[in-house]
Design a protein around this motif. Sequence first.
Motif, PDB file in Angstrom:
ATOM      1  N   MET A   1       0.920  -0.865   0.103  1.00 36.06           N
ATOM      2  CA  MET A   1       0.074  -0.238   0.082  1.00 36.06           C
ATOM      3  C   MET A   1       1.098   1.663  -0.412  1.00 36.06           C
ATOM      4  N   TRP A   2       0.305   2.093  -0.847  1.00 38.61           N
ATOM      5  CA  TRP A   2       1.326   3.535  -0.760  1.00 38.61           C
ATOM      6  C   TRP A   2      -0.407   4.140  -0.200  1.00 38.61           C
ATOM      7  N   TYR A   3       0.940   5.567   0.289  1.00 37.88           N
ATOM      8  CA  TYR A   3      -0.430   6.467   1.613  1.00 37.88           C
ATOM      9  C   TYR A   3       0.280   8.028   0.846  1.00 37.88           C
ATOM     10  N   VAL A   4      -1.492   9.067   0.662  1.00 42.55           N
ATOM     11  CA  VAL A   4      -1.393  10.069   0.706  1.00 42.55           C
ATOM     12  C   VAL A   4      -1.534  10.644   2.159  1.00 42.55           C
ATOM     13  N   TYR A   5      -0.535  11.981   2.503  1.00 37.92           N
ATOM     14  CA  TYR A   5      -1.115  12.028   3.453  1.00 37.92           C
ATOM     15  C   TYR A   5      -0.684  13.581   3.676  1.00 37.92           C
ATOM     16  N   ILE A   6      -1.362  14.032   4.949  1.00 35.29           N
ATOM     17  CA  ILE A   6      -1.239  16.036   5.013  1.00 35.29           C
ATOM     18  C   ILE A   6      -1.257  15.642   5.854  1.00 35.29           C
ATOM     19  N   ILE A   7      -0.353  16.860   6.896  1.00 32.84           N
ATOM     20  CA  ILE A   7       0.287  16.675   7.888  1.00 32.84           C
ATOM     21  C   ILE A   7       0.596  18.718   8.420  1.00 32.84           C
ATOM     22  N   ARG A   8       0.617  18.902  10.137  1.00 33.37           N
ATOM     23  CA  ARG A   8       0.124  20.733   9.910  1.00 33.37           C
ATOM     24  C   ARG A   8       1.341  20.448  11.125  1.00 33.37           C
ATOM     25  N   GLN A  15       0.796  26.408   8.500  1.00 34.78           N
ATOM     26  CA  GLN A  15       1.757  25.186   7.352  1.00 34.78           C
ATOM     27  C   GLN A  15       1.520  23.943   7.641  1.00 34.78           C
ATOM     28  N   ASP A  16       0.908  23.757   5.826  1.00 34.74           N
ATOM     29  CA  ASP A  16       0.554  22.240   5.696  1.00 34.74           C
ATOM     30  C   ASP A  16       1.835  21.484   5.065  1.00 34.74           C
ATOM     31  N   TYR A  17       2.021  19.823   5.697  1.00 34.11           N
ATOM     32  CA  TYR A  17       2.879  19.600   3.437  1.00 34.11           C
ATOM     33  C   TYR A  17       2.325  18.376   3.289  1.00 34.11           C
ATOM     34  N   ILE A  18       2.096  18.085   2.161  1.00 36.98           N
ATOM     35  CA  ILE A  18       1.388  17.299   1.426  1.00 36.98           C
ATOM     36  C   ILE A  18       2.636  15.899   1.265  1.00 36.98           C
ATOM     37  N   GLY A  19       2.244  14.624   1.689  1.00 44.40           N
ATOM     38  CA  GLY A  19       3.579  13.843   1.222  1.00 44.40           C
ATOM     39  C   GLY A  19       3.089  12.207   0.306  1.00 44.40           C
ATOM     40  N   ALA A  20       3.643  11.573   0.119  1.00 44.27           N
ATOM     41  CA  ALA A  20       3.988   9.837  -0.056  1.00 44.27           C
ATOM     42  C   ALA A  20       4.457   9.260   0.085  1.00 44.27           C
ATOM     43  N   THR A  21       4.543   7.971   1.000  1.00 46.37           N
ATOM     44  CA  THR A  21       4.847   6.950   1.212  1.00 46.37           C
ATOM     45  C   THR A  21       4.428   5.963   1.416  1.00 46.37           C
TER      46      THR A  21
END
Length: 79
Positions: A1-8, A15-21
Amino acid sequence: MWYVYIIRSIDFPDQDYIGATEDLKRRIPEHNAGKSVHTSKFKPWKLIWYCAFPDKYKALAFEKYLKGHSGRAFAKKRL
């Protein structure tokens, strides 16, 4: 599985960051440890949203969409 996520950022809530892992449980502590150049100055971070994808390329395409102008507007309104 791959995940797209938003962290704050906890200290800078605008400030938010969007990533995939592929490993979300490993990736969030890496952001908080300062291992990412893009997120180290706004740590600590908290996970605010994620979505799982069975396909890497669909996850990366959705991450790219969310990082664009219309994707950021979508995320702000819907996620």
